[in-house]
Design a protein around this motif. Structure first.
Motif, short mmCIF file in Angstrom:
data_model
loop_
_atom_site.label_atom_id
_atom_site.label_comp_id
_atom_site.label_asym_id
_atom_site.label_seq_id
_atom_site.Cartn_x
_atom_site.Cartn_y
_atom_site.Cartn_z
N HIS A 43 2.40 -7.12 4.42
CA HIS A 43 1.27 -6.49 4.52
C HIS A 43 0.76 -6.81 6.07
O HIS A 43 1.30 -7.48 6.67
CB HIS A 43 0.13 -7.24 3.62
N MET A 44 -0.23 -6.43 6.38
CA MET A 44 -0.95 -6.98 7.74
C MET A 44 -2.27 -7.57 7.41
O MET A 44 -2.98 -7.44 6.28
CB MET A 44 -1.44 -5.64 8.40
N HIS A 65 0.76 -1.26 0.00
CA HIS A 65 0.08 -0.07 0.14
C HIS A 65 1.01 1.31 -0.12
O HIS A 65 2.09 1.28 -0.49
CB HIS A 65 -1.07 0.09 1.25
N GLU A 78 -2.76 0.17 7.86
CA GLU A 78 -1.82 -1.03 7.13
C GLU A 78 -0.57 -0.33 6.57
O GLU A 78 0.53 -0.96 6.64
CB GLU A 78 -2.39 -1.77 6.34
ZN LIG Z 1 -2.30 -5.42 2.22
#
Ligand SMILES: [Zn+2]
Length: 315
Positions: free
Chosen positions: A206-207, A138, A153
């Motif tokens: 990522h989360m 992101h 995130e």
């Molecule tokens: Zn993500």
């Protein structure tokens, strides 16, 4: 006062860019007396990536509870401080990922301090010059998942990526970040940026998130079409389990935008929608430990590739 070991902990010190001899994992003990003798034994191989380095202290007993302390600093997995078989002896059993040596120094005081400096040279030799792509997911207008309080995130992914880059650099590797600020990357740009600098492997950070705020899940995904992605994914998953107690489900497969020649893994080691995970994430130490877990997975993967390559120098 009886001669007693009171306390033990570990730290990483030294600047590898200066000289690899100064980069050490330090196991430190506090004691009310200087031991009569301190012997560092020759390391014994217990398993692949597990060497026992025993340090024997004679003439001291133990006040602290016998303890197994997780270091997971890329070199020392854990160490145990316990009573030896004969009275007034203490064993410090250091479990190391590599065959390595140690030297001991004593700082007199009250209490006295005993520092066992374990050389990180084998880890630095393994990682030196390795180009590792790190892609924080992101960024910019794409915030990703939102935590129940206020974490995003994109910011969490960047924080872990920056920690990981710092650890890689401290081991002499070359981290290649797709972004090091809150930039938005156009679709397609991310992969192009990741591969442009010819890394030998890549990790996307990522989360995880769930619709139910009480649910938790963690994911690790091997990105398809990439040779060895699955091996890298299982190595990172195992290292994060050891470091953080995280349990990932089975490794998931994800399609790549296009065929890649390097291993690519996406890791989601925090469930950001779960309040306790979001709270934990605020602690700098938690982020460091996450990054160290990912790093340990990367170095174990590289070591296993090296030993499969038949160089015979790394086991
Ligand atoms: Zn993500």
């Amino acid at each position: 006062m009886k001669p007693r070991v009171l306390n033990a902990w570990s730290t990483v010190t030294g600047d590898p860019a200066d000289s690899s001899l100064t980069a050490v994992s330090m196991v430190s003990l506090e004691s009310t007396a200087i031991p009569d003798s301190i012997d560092v034994e020759v390391p014994v191989k217990k398993a692949c990536g597990d060497y026992l380095l025993r340090v024997k202290l004679a003439g001291v007993g133990l006040t602290m509870a016998e303890d197994d302390i997780i270091a997971a600093d890329g070199l020392i997995r854990r160490f145990a401080v316990r009573e030896g078989p004969s009275p007034e002896t203490v064993y410090v059993d250091i479990h190391s990922e590599f065959e390595t040596g140690a030297r001991v120094s004593i700082t007199e005081g009250m209490p006295h301090r005993i520092d066992i400096a374990v050389s990180r040279k084998p880890l630095l030799d393994l990682m030196a010059g390795r180009r590792i792509a790190v892609d924080p997911g992101h960024g910019g207008k794409d915030a990703g998942i939102r935590g129940p309080v206020n974490l995003l995130e994109k910011d969490c992914a960047l924080a872990v990526a920056l920690e990981l880059a710092a650890i890689l650099r401290s081991c002499g590797a070359v981290p290649l970040l797709t972004r090091d600020d809150d930039s938005y990357l156009e679709p397609g740009m991310r992969l192009a940026k990741m591969t442009a600098a010819s890394p030998e492997l890549a990790v996307e950070i990522h989360m995880a998130g769930e619709k139910d705020p009480l649910a938790r899940s963690y994911h690790i995904r091997a990105i398809g079409g990439c040779e060895n992605s699955r091996d890298l994914a299982s190595s990172i998953s195992e290292a994060l389990r050891e470091r953080m107690g995280l349990s990932f489900g089975p490794i998931e497969e994800l399609q790549a935008e296009r065929a890649l020649s390097i291993p690519l893994v996406r890791v989601e080691p925090v469930c950001l929608t779960y309040f306790a995970d979001e709270a934990n994430f605020r602690a700098p130490l938690f982020r460091k430990r996450l990054a160290q877990g990912i790093m340990n997975g990367i170095s174990r993967y590289i070591r296993s590739r090296e030993s499969k390559g038949g160089t015979g120098s790394v086991t």
